[in-house]
Design an enzyme around this catalytic site. Structure first.
Site, PDB file in Angstrom:
ATOM      1  N   ASP A   1       4.743   9.492  -1.044  1.00 49.28           N
ATOM      2  CA  ASP A   1       6.194   9.537  -0.906  1.00 49.28           C
ATOM      3  C   ASP A   1       6.573  10.268   0.380  1.00 49.28           C
ATOM      4  O   ASP A   1       5.993  11.315   0.701  1.00 49.28           O
ATOM      5  CB  ASP A   1       6.750  10.293  -2.130  1.00 49.28           C
ATOM      6  CG  ASP A   1       8.259  10.223  -2.206  1.00 49.28           C
ATOM      7  OD1 ASP A   1       8.791   9.108  -2.229  1.00 49.28           O
ATOM      8  OD2 ASP A   1       8.898  11.288  -2.231  1.00 49.28           O
TER       9      ASP A   1
ATOM     10  N   GLU B   1       4.548   5.794   2.475  1.00 49.87           N
ATOM     11  CA  GLU B   1       5.958   5.415   2.642  1.00 49.87           C
ATOM     12  C   GLU B   1       6.391   6.001   3.980  1.00 49.87           C
ATOM     13  O   GLU B   1       6.764   7.164   4.071  1.00 49.87           O
ATOM     14  CB  GLU B   1       6.812   5.988   1.507  1.00 49.87           C
ATOM     15  CG  GLU B   1       8.230   5.432   1.583  1.00 49.87           C
ATOM     16  CD  GLU B   1       9.299   6.343   0.989  1.00 49.87           C
ATOM     17  OE1 GLU B   1      10.402   5.852   0.720  1.00 49.87           O
ATOM     18  OE2 GLU B   1       9.059   7.554   0.818  1.00 49.87           O
TER      19      GLU B   1
END
Ligand code: GLC
Length: 552
Positions: free
Chosen positions: A214, A268
């Site tokens: 993330d 990401e």
């Protein structure tokens, strides 16, 4: 290495089709209206039959759910809303039994304000060791009443929140690039590094095949936390893509490399330039990253071709496989986006509620599915893509849950519209998402989903679901072993045509006229029925150039 040897030794992740499971909205096993691990386990055969290679689970850890689980309170346990750690172990084993690999979501930029470390930090004195794992600092202004710098949260509002001491007096501020419930960790602190290395090993020892990272461009901050100023250079922000982050991934890569069976990272990485992006994919860093440039790209011939070329060039420089992504849990579903006047995606301007031609969006979604699956590299399927679900724009304000809605003062309705629980069967909500007699789904499902449920599409050979199954099967059997490159073929203006090896070709018709197929080609799969042997506007065809032509 000869091509044939390369074909046999290519690791799985270079070509994988990865299905994103947003656990909360996938399938509810216990009837509380929220998806859970029991629900996922009951639907594993569906995922196997769909033909994907791996599953990526959004965060399933203990969390107060201030941001759908991206506020992690305990990285080594499953939230009771979803199940137990024992169930996660079973799920991983069962997925493996079906030939499906498992990728879990690692959230290293921030944790939850309920994480033990942050509770300790809040309870400790200003300047104490417990606070050094985060970014606590006095405010500016005569009484420290102003935030320490001008950074804004990605969710709106200042990226700083002021603490209150036990006596009620205002104290230091702490940094949170997202919601206040998501304090940023200090990656200069050795304990933060050691903790995440240990968390990686914990899940690797539980058998996971990889991690989605993330906010992978986050973590490191520029020393001194300088202001961004009134006209920030977006390629040089003090809180993203700061060089020190690469050191973290180099150390992590050594860990995954020390495990057998090709364990991987997918980052990401949202960054403005391909050069910045590609640095995360150097051979000793992350294996792959989501291609947001492609996701954001408009459905237009020149734009798509440029992004494909740019993507291939950027990845080739570092030897990483490209990925192709159309939607995820943060974006507007592409079946909706592609039916709008502006088909691009912009996180800062989601254009929710813009007029939508649903049939056009659906045609293009079908074509885009085939295009992405024909390109070299990996492909992501966000749950519901295979049903061509639309963005749900009718959720009443009172039911919206995404923190961006509140933090933007309602200006951004947030990301709930792409997170609505899946329709599996039946004619009324919850459409088989939950067992009979269950609580209402955590977000309301539109009545029209009766026609798009898995059961409704299952038996229809012309459904989107059937198209995904056929395409994933062909892709696995025939395309996964092709060279990781493409050659553009000569084509009319507005037509995209490429071949992967001289015998397989992909053709996309971006024009508003039917397109004759090239002489000598045999259609393998088309996103829309051929009309008099011609490919309709906004349709895609997979062609075999090596077979004797059929009479189309
Ligand atoms: C990523 C996630 C998003 C989350 C944010 C903060 O962008 O995809 O859902 O809100 O990080 O963790």
């Amino acid at each position: 290495m000869s091509k044939s040897t390369e074909r046999h030794t290519r690791p799985w992740w270079r070509t994988a089709a990865i299905y994103q499971v947003y656990v909360r909205s996938f399938a509810d096993g216990n009837g509380d209206g929220v998806g859970d691990l029991a629900g996922v386990r009951s639907r594993l055969p569906y995922l196997r039959d769909l033909g994907v290679d791996a599953l990526w689970f959004n965060p399933w850890y203990r969390s107060p759910m201030a941001d759908g689980g991206y506020d992690v309170a305990d990285y080594r346990d499953i939230d009771p809303l979803f199940g137990t750690l024992a169930e996660a172990r079973e799920l991983i084993a069962e997925a493996h039994g079906h030939g499906l690999r498992v990728i879990v979501d690692l959230v290293p930029n921030h944790c939850s304000d309920q994480h033990r470390w942050f509770r300790e930090a809040l309870a400790a004195d200003p300047g104490s060791a417990a606070r050094e794992r985060f970014w606590f600092t006095p405010g500016r202004g005569a009484d420290g009443e102003l935030p320490p710098n001008d950074w804004q949260s990605y969710f709106g509002g200042p990226a700083w929140t002021r603490t209150t001491g036990p006596d009620g007096a205002p104290g230091d501020w702490y940094l949170h690039l997202f919601a206040p419930e998501q304090p940023d960790l200090n990656w200069e602190h050795p304990e933060v590094r050691a903790e995440f290395e240990s968390v990686l090993r914990f899940w690797l020892d539980h058998g996971v095949d990889g991690f989605r990272i993330d906010v992978a461009h986050g973590l490191a901050k520029k020393p001194g936390l300088p202001d961004v100023g009134p006209h920030p250079d977006v390629t040089d922000l003090p809180y993203q893509d700061v060089d020190a982050v690469h050191e973290v991934y180099r150390s992590w890569r050594k860990i995954t490399d020390s495990y057998p069976d090709d364990r991987v990272f997918v980052g990401e990485v949202w960054l403005p330039t391909p050069e910045q992006f590609a640095r995360y994919l150097r051979p000793d860093e992350l294996h792959s990253a989501f291609n947001f440039e492609f996701l954001c790209c408009a459905w237009e011939h020149d734009a798509v071709r440029d992004v494909v070329d740019g993507t291939l060039a950027a990845h080739a420089r570092v030897g990483a496989p490209p990925t192709w992504v159309l939607s995820n849990h943060d974006t507007i579903r592409h079946a909706t986006r592609y039916g709008r006047e502006d088909t691009s995606f912009d996180m800062g301007n989601k254009r929710l509620g813009a007029p939508t031609d649903r049939a056009l969006g659906l045609r293009r979604a079908r074509a885009a599915a085939l295009l992405t699956m024909a390109l070299p590299g990996g492909v992501y399927v966000y749950q519901g893509d295979e049903l061509a679900l639309a963005e749900v724009e009718s959720i009443p304000d009172a039911l919206l849950q995404d923190p961006t809605f509140v933090r933007s003062g309602g200006a951004d309705r947030g990301r709930d519209g792409c997170r609505v629980p899946l329709p599996w069967s039946g004619t009324r909500a919850p459409f088989g998402f939950s067992p009979d007699g269950a609580a209402d789904p955590w977000l309301p499902q539109p009545a029209a989903w009766a026609e798009q449920s898995v059961a409704a599409q299952h038996a229809d050979p012309h459904s989107v679901l059937a198209l995904y199954r056929d395409a994933l099967r062909l892709r696995r059997d025939r395309l996964a072993t092709l060279p990781e490159t493409l050659d553009w073929l000569p084509a009319d203006p507005g037509v995209l045509a490429f071949t992967r090896d001289g015998s397989f070709a992909c053709l996309v018709n971006f024009t508003d006229r039917p397109l004759p197929l090239p002489p000598g080609s045999t259609p393998l799969l088309t996103s829309a029925p051929l009309q008099d042997g011609q490919l309709a506007p906004d349709a895609c065809a997979w062609l075999d150039l090596s077979l004797p032509a059929t009479g189309h």
